[in-house]
Design a protein around this motif. Structure first.
Motif, PDB file in Angstrom:
ATOM      1  N   ALA A   3       0.840  -1.204   0.000  1.00 17.85           N
ATOM      2  CA  ALA A   3       0.000   0.000   0.000  1.00 17.85           C
ATOM      3  C   ALA A   3       0.872   1.250   0.000  1.00 17.85           C
ATOM      4  O   ALA A   3       0.579   2.227  -0.692  1.00 17.85           O
ATOM      5  CB  ALA A   3      -0.927  -0.006   1.204  1.00 17.85           C
ATOM      6  N   ALA A   4       1.954   1.223   0.760  1.00 12.08           N
ATOM      7  CA  ALA A   4       2.872   2.364   0.770  1.00 12.08           C
ATOM      8  C   ALA A   4       3.568   2.518  -0.575  1.00 12.08           C
ATOM      9  O   ALA A   4       3.805   3.632  -1.043  1.00 12.08           O
ATOM     10  CB  ALA A   4       3.896   2.201   1.890  1.00 12.08           C
ATOM     11  N   ALA A   5       3.873   1.415  -1.218  1.00 12.64           N
ATOM     12  CA  ALA A   5       4.531   1.476  -2.527  1.00 12.64           C
ATOM     13  C   ALA A   5       3.590   2.036  -3.589  1.00 12.64           C
ATOM     14  O   ALA A   5       4.027   2.734  -4.507  1.00 12.64           O
ATOM     15  CB  ALA A   5       5.025   0.097  -2.929  1.00 12.64           C
ATOM     16  N   ARG A   6       2.305   1.722  -3.470  1.00 16.50           N
ATOM     17  CA  ARG A   6       1.343   2.247  -4.445  1.00 16.50           C
ATOM     18  C   ARG A   6       1.083   3.735  -4.246  1.00 16.50           C
ATOM     19  O   ARG A   6       0.744   4.439  -5.195  1.00 16.50           O
ATOM     20  CB  ARG A   6       0.037   1.488  -4.368  1.00 16.50           C
ATOM     21  N   PRO A  10       6.851   9.637  -7.674  1.00 16.51           N
ATOM     22  CA  PRO A  10       8.165  10.266  -7.858  1.00 16.51           C
ATOM     23  C   PRO A  10       8.027  11.785  -7.871  1.00 16.51           C
ATOM     24  O   PRO A  10       7.029  12.331  -8.336  1.00 16.51           O
ATOM     25  CB  PRO A  10       8.634   9.746  -9.208  1.00 16.51           C
ATOM     26  N   GLU A  11       9.032  12.444  -7.349  1.00 17.44           N
ATOM     27  CA  GLU A  11       9.044  13.906  -7.313  1.00 17.44           C
ATOM     28  C   GLU A  11      10.201  14.417  -8.155  1.00 17.44           C
ATOM     29  O   GLU A  11      11.282  13.841  -8.167  1.00 17.44           O
ATOM     30  CB  GLU A  11       9.193  14.399  -5.886  1.00 17.44           C
TER      31      GLU A  11
END
Length: 80
Positions: A3-6, A10-11
Motif C-alpha cells: 500500500a505504501a509502494a502504491r 516520484p518527485e
C-alpha cells in the motif's frame, strides 16, 4: 508494504524537468541540424568536442527560452 509502494509518487523539481525538456529538444527535435553539423565538420580532429560544445550551448539556449514558461503564478508571460 504494498500500500505504501502504491501511494509513492516520484518527485521532480521544476529545474530538473526543465533541463530534461531542453535536452530532449536539443537532441530529438534538431535531427537535421545535427546531421548538417556533423557532415560539415567531417572527420577533422576535435569534431566530437565541437559537437558537445554546440550541444551544451543549444541546451542552455533552450533552458533560457523555456524558463519564463515554467514559473508558477499569475504573472506568467507565456500563457497570458
Amino acid at each position: 508494504m504494498w500500500a505504501a509502494a502504491r501511494r509513492w509518487r516520484p518527485e521532480m523539481s521544476i529545474e530538473r524537468l526543465l533541463l530534461g525538456i531542453a535536452v530532449y529538444f536539443t537532441l530529438a527535435c534538431n535531427a537535421p541540424f545535427w546531421r548538417a553539423l556533423l557532415a560539415s565538420r567531417g572527420s577533422e580532429g576535435g569534431s566530437l568536442a565541437y559537437a558537445l560544445a554546440v550541444g551544451v550551448a543549444l541546451t542552455a539556449l533552450n533552458v533560457l527560452l523555456l524558463a519564463p514558461c515554467s514559473t508558477a503564478g499569475p504573472p506568467n508571460p507565456c500563457w497570458a
